[in-house]
Design a protein around this motif. Structure first.
Motif, short mmCIF file in Angstrom:
data_model
loop_
_atom_site.label_atom_id
_atom_site.label_comp_id
_atom_site.label_asym_id
_atom_site.label_seq_id
_atom_site.Cartn_x
_atom_site.Cartn_y
_atom_site.Cartn_z
N TYR A 115 10.65 55.13 26.77
CA TYR A 115 11.28 53.91 26.27
C TYR A 115 12.65 53.69 26.90
O TYR A 115 13.00 52.57 27.29
N SER A 116 13.45 54.73 27.01
CA SER A 116 14.77 54.57 27.64
C SER A 116 14.62 54.25 29.13
O SER A 116 15.42 53.49 29.69
N THR A 117 13.58 54.79 29.77
CA THR A 117 13.31 54.44 31.17
C THR A 117 12.96 52.96 31.29
O THR A 117 13.42 52.27 32.21
N TYR A 118 12.17 52.49 30.36
CA TYR A 118 11.82 51.05 30.34
C TYR A 118 13.08 50.20 30.21
O TYR A 118 13.26 49.20 30.94
N LEU A 119 13.98 50.57 29.31
CA LEU A 119 15.19 49.78 29.10
C LEU A 119 16.08 49.75 30.34
O LEU A 119 16.64 48.71 30.70
N TYR A 125 19.12 45.25 32.05
CA TYR A 125 20.25 46.17 31.94
C TYR A 125 20.50 46.87 33.28
O TYR A 125 19.57 47.37 33.91
N SER A 126 21.77 46.95 33.66
CA SER A 126 22.13 47.56 34.95
C SER A 126 22.92 48.85 34.77
O SER A 126 23.63 49.28 35.68
N PHE A 127 22.80 49.47 33.61
CA PHE A 127 23.66 50.59 33.28
C PHE A 127 23.49 51.80 34.20
O PHE A 127 24.47 52.50 34.48
N PHE A 128 22.28 52.07 34.66
CA PHE A 128 22.08 53.25 35.51
C PHE A 128 22.67 53.03 36.90
O PHE A 128 23.35 53.91 37.44
N HIS A 129 22.40 51.88 37.50
CA HIS A 129 22.87 51.61 38.85
C HIS A 129 24.35 51.22 38.88
O HIS A 129 25.01 51.37 39.91
N ASP A 130 24.86 50.73 37.77
CA ASP A 130 26.25 50.30 37.68
C ASP A 130 26.84 50.79 36.36
O ASP A 130 27.05 50.00 35.42
N PRO A 131 27.11 52.11 36.24
CA PRO A 131 27.58 52.67 34.97
C PRO A 131 28.80 51.99 34.36
O PRO A 131 28.86 51.85 33.13
N PRO A 132 29.80 51.54 35.16
CA PRO A 132 30.93 50.85 34.52
C PRO A 132 30.52 49.61 33.73
O PRO A 132 31.26 49.17 32.84
N PRO A 145 21.72 44.55 20.75
CA PRO A 145 20.39 44.01 21.08
C PRO A 145 19.29 44.77 20.36
O PRO A 145 19.36 46.00 20.20
N ALA A 146 18.25 44.05 19.93
CA ALA A 146 17.20 44.65 19.13
C ALA A 146 16.52 45.82 19.84
O ALA A 146 16.21 46.85 19.20
N ASP A 147 16.28 45.71 21.16
CA ASP A 147 15.59 46.79 21.86
C ASP A 147 16.42 48.07 21.91
O ASP A 147 15.89 49.18 21.81
N PHE A 196 30.65 51.89 16.79
CA PHE A 196 31.71 51.33 17.60
C PHE A 196 31.18 50.44 18.73
O PHE A 196 31.94 49.96 19.56
N ARG A 197 29.87 50.26 18.76
CA ARG A 197 29.22 49.39 19.74
C ARG A 197 29.35 49.91 21.17
O ARG A 197 29.48 49.14 22.12
N TYR A 198 29.28 51.24 21.32
CA TYR A 198 29.20 51.85 22.64
C TYR A 198 27.74 52.21 22.93
O TYR A 198 27.43 53.22 23.55
N HIS A 199 26.83 51.36 22.47
CA HIS A 199 25.40 51.63 22.56
C HIS A 199 24.88 51.62 24.00
O HIS A 199 23.90 52.28 24.30
N ASN A 200 25.54 50.88 24.88
CA ASN A 200 25.06 50.81 26.26
C ASN A 200 25.15 52.17 26.95
O ASN A 200 24.21 52.62 27.61
N VAL A 201 26.29 52.83 26.79
CA VAL A 201 26.44 54.14 27.41
C VAL A 201 25.55 55.16 26.71
O VAL A 201 25.07 56.12 27.33
N GLY A 202 25.27 54.96 25.42
CA GLY A 202 24.40 55.87 24.69
C GLY A 202 23.00 55.91 25.26
O GLY A 202 22.38 56.98 25.35
N ILE A 203 22.47 54.75 25.64
CA ILE A 203 21.13 54.70 26.23
C ILE A 203 21.09 55.50 27.53
O ILE A 203 20.13 56.22 27.83
N LEU A 204 22.15 55.41 28.31
CA LEU A 204 22.22 56.13 29.58
C LEU A 204 22.26 57.65 29.33
O LEU A 204 21.60 58.42 30.03
N VAL A 205 23.02 58.08 28.34
CA VAL A 205 23.11 59.50 28.02
C VAL A 205 21.74 60.04 27.58
O VAL A 205 21.31 61.12 28.01
N LEU A 206 21.05 59.30 26.74
CA LEU A 206 19.73 59.74 26.26
C LEU A 206 18.74 59.85 27.41
O LEU A 206 17.95 60.80 27.47
N PHE A 207 18.76 58.89 28.30
CA PHE A 207 17.84 58.91 29.45
C PHE A 207 18.07 60.15 30.31
O PHE A 207 17.12 60.78 30.78
N LEU A 208 19.33 60.53 30.51
CA LEU A 208 19.65 61.64 31.40
C LEU A 208 19.33 63.00 30.78
O LEU A 208 19.30 64.01 31.49
#
Length: 367
Positions: A115-119, A125-132, A145-147, A196-208
């Protein structure tokens, strides 16, 4: 739900830094932030928490219910599927006792990592290729976002369940105490990053982190299967060896290369560039650094495991306790990896999610 953050930002993607860049820039930025934070302290932290943390009682209740549900689902699958499957495969008693734990974790981590790979790779979402970009357009109290909210509910409730499971359901290993700490830190990161709405970086951490747990449990299962029925099965032996090799490589690549250079650089350096005075900057980075230290700790188990395999040509979990085997003869005591406790993830986890093969590797998971 609001627009997905991460869609807007610089036109050019910033190149991924090297280790030296991470150390020098992160230490410089963090030291400067510490010097500028003249009013930092418990009182400021209290008001910052009240002003920026957004989580409802409904979300808390849903988390608790889901954590309880994971425990019941695991027990149900163990009794109705995993234990009968172990009997059908005619696993050795010591392997049949451990097989349900590995099967359960393999099912969950395969689902969560997929699921995190899908996201990250099949959405906008460009979080993996553009972490900033995880901090572009960040606003206090912004909608999730709901997903991504679904991913957080799945992962957060699972780690709530895992704290209980490590103590009361899983085999106790040399790194189990560290695993409990890992789960607590991960749950804190998931909970606070959502609030704190740092959910974007959280998805990246879980994927890794989750991928290592998959490889660890897959390897362990093949170790159990290679001696089923009291015989020797070459295919499972080959698969267990391939799993241990891939686990060792990806543990370093995902957790000790991509994690610090993508995630820690973004949270230590890029976050302040996008959001000056970002709330709880030191708190979150301290937890992420602690996660990195645990990844390094479990990597040492992996190194010991590889050395052991090269010497004795046998895959065993070096985290397991040993027990006496055979009679206490005149020559002394023969000792081998404990039958009841052999196993795991890398470090996941867990993991590695300390997860290993038989897993001679460690576990972890993963924010």
């Amino acid at each position: 739900m609001s627009d997905q953050s991460g869609d807007a930002g610089p036109a050019e993607v910033e190149p991924m830094p090297g280790y030296l860049d991470l150390i020098t820039r992160a230490s410089t930025v963090m030291l400067g932030a510490w010097r500028d934070c003249s009013s930092c302290g418990l009182e400021l932290s209290k008001w910052t928490l009240l002003d920026n943390a957004y989580i409802t009682w409904t979300e808390i209740a849903l988390f608790l219910f889901s954590a309880f549900l994971w425990t019941q689902v695991r027990r149900g699958l163990t009794e109705s599927l995993f234990q009968p499957l172990a009997q059908w495969c005619r696993l050795l008693p010591k392997d049949a006792a451990k097989m349900p734990e590995s099967a359960w974790k393999l099912v969950f981590y395969t689902m969560s990592w997929s699921y995190s790979t899908y996201l990250l790779f099949f959405t906008s979402y460009s979080f993996f290729h553009d972490p900033p970009s995880v901090f572009y357009n960040w606003q206090s109290g912004m909608s999730v976002p709901a997903d991504i909210a679904i991913a957080y509910l799945i992962q957060g409730s699972f780690y709530g369940h895992s704290i209980y499971a490590t103590v009361y359901m899983d085999a106790w290993r040399k790194d189990s105490a560290v695993m409990v700490v890992h789960h607590i830190i991960t749950l804190a990161l998931i909970s606070f990053s959502y609030a704190f709405r740092y959910h974007n970086v959280g998805i990246l951490v879980l994927f890794l982190h989750d991928i290592n747990d998959i490889q660890l449990e897959f390897t362990k299962l093949n170790i159990y299967l290679k001696s089923r029925g009291g015989g020797y099965h070459l295919l499972n032996d080959v698969l267990s060896n391939m799993g241990s090799v891939s686990f060792s490589i990806t543990w370093f690549w995902f957790r000790l290369y991509w994690f610090p250079l993508k995630v820690l650089y973004a949270t230590c350096v890029s976050s302040l560039q996008s959001v000056p005075n970002i709330p709880f900057y030191f708190f979150f980075n301290t937890l992420l650094l602690a996660l990195l230290l645990m990844n390094i700790y479990w990597f040492l188990f992996i190194v010991v495991f590889v050395v052991k395999v090269l010497k004795v040509k046998e895959v065993n979990d070096v985290r397991e306790y040993e027990e006496e085997e055979g009679s206490k003869a005149a020559a002394g005591l023969l000792r081998e990896p404990r039958a009841e406790n052999n196993d795991d993830d890398a470090g996941h986890h867990h993991s590695a999610q300390g997860k290993h093969v038989q897993n001679g590797v460690t576990k972890e998971k993963h924010l």
